[in-house]
Design an enzyme around this catalytic site. Structure first.
Site, short mmCIF file in Angstrom:
data_model
loop_
_atom_site.label_atom_id
_atom_site.label_comp_id
_atom_site.label_asym_id
_atom_site.label_seq_id
_atom_site.Cartn_x
_atom_site.Cartn_y
_atom_site.Cartn_z
N VAL A 166 0.76 -1.14 -0.21
CA VAL A 166 -0.05 0.11 -0.14
C VAL A 166 0.70 1.05 0.08
O VAL A 166 1.62 1.40 0.95
CB VAL A 166 -0.95 -0.06 1.23
N HIS A 214 3.32 3.54 6.05
CA HIS A 214 2.45 3.02 7.32
C HIS A 214 3.72 2.17 8.07
O HIS A 214 4.45 1.70 7.47
CB HIS A 214 1.39 2.13 7.03
N HIS A 227 3.82 -0.86 10.71
CA HIS A 227 3.19 -2.10 11.49
C HIS A 227 3.67 -1.95 12.74
O HIS A 227 5.28 -2.19 12.87
CB HIS A 227 3.64 -3.34 10.77
P1 5GP Z 1 2.59 -3.50 3.30
O1 5GP Z 1 2.94 -4.85 2.65
O2 5GP Z 1 2.37 -2.27 2.27
O3 5GP Z 1 3.73 -3.02 4.33
O4 5GP Z 1 1.25 -3.77 4.56
C1 5GP Z 1 -0.29 -3.51 3.86
C2 5GP Z 1 -0.87 -3.95 4.90
O5 5GP Z 1 -1.94 -3.52 4.97
C3 5GP Z 1 -0.96 -5.69 4.90
O6 5GP Z 1 -0.64 -6.08 6.17
C4 5GP Z 1 -2.52 -5.76 4.86
O7 5GP Z 1 -2.94 -6.94 5.61
C5 5GP Z 1 -2.92 -4.33 5.32
N1 5GP Z 1 -4.29 -4.27 4.70
C6 5GP Z 1 -4.44 -4.05 3.28
N2 5GP Z 1 -5.69 -3.59 2.94
C7 5GP Z 1 -6.36 -3.40 4.31
C8 5GP Z 1 -7.47 -2.83 4.32
O8 5GP Z 1 -8.46 -2.64 3.75
N3 5GP Z 1 -7.94 -2.54 5.95
C9 5GP Z 1 -6.81 -2.93 6.78
N4 5GP Z 1 -7.31 -2.66 7.99
N5 5GP Z 1 -5.75 -3.23 6.29
C10 5GP Z 1 -5.44 -3.67 5.23
#
Ligand code: 5GP
Length: 119
Positions: free
Chosen positions: A100, A104, A106
């Site tokens: 995304v 962000h 985690h």
């Molecule tokens: P990234 O890989 O970008 O660091 O993490 C994206 C995170 O966003 C993933 O852990 C995924 O589960 C979470 N995520 C994706 N779509 C949504 C959503 O619509 N709502 C929530 N609460 N989390 C999401």
């Protein structure tokens, strides 16, 4: 490439998509990850339009950066994670596995999180 205001976290920030909110202030919104990888798995996002931790570090104001990291600590403490420890992750770009494109962090905790990088 500029910020994509149609990304899912931009939609959550605008209230177009719901989230399970954990915390909000002038600088951040925090909500539970939809696919939790640990007993506690919270995502903390800045309210400003920043693509990644790199973009945030280069472009955000000192006030935004302070507000963001203060919120990360507050959430970790409010969730009771500070004493036993926790992990923060900021995936960045293609090699970092970022899905995304809105910065962000985690926050993962509530159990031993395991190896830093999955093999
Ligand atoms: P990234 O890989 O970008 O660091 O993490 C994206 C995170 O966003 C993933 O852990 C995924 O589960 C979470 N995520 C994706 N779509 C949504 C959503 O619509 N709502 C929530 N609460 N989390 C999401």
């Amino acid at each position: 490439m500029g910020y994509d205001d149609q990304n899912i976290f931009a939609k959550i920030l605008r209230g177009e998509i719901p989230c399970d909110k954990v915390y909000e202030d002038d600088y951040v919104l925090a909500f539970n990850d939809i696919a939790p990888q640990a007993p506690v798995h919270v995502l903390v996002i800045p309210k400003g339009n920043y693509i990644s931790i790199d973009d945030f570090g280069r472009e955000a104001s000192a006030e935004e950066i302070k507000g963001f990291y203060e919120a990360v600590s507050k959430i970790a403490n409010d969730k009771g994670l500070a004493s036993d420890g926790f992990r923060t992750i900021a995936n960045t770009g293609a090699h970092g596995g970022q899905e995304v494109p809105h910065f962000h962090i985690h926050i993962l905790g509530g159990a031993v999180i395991g190896p830093m990088v999955a093999s």
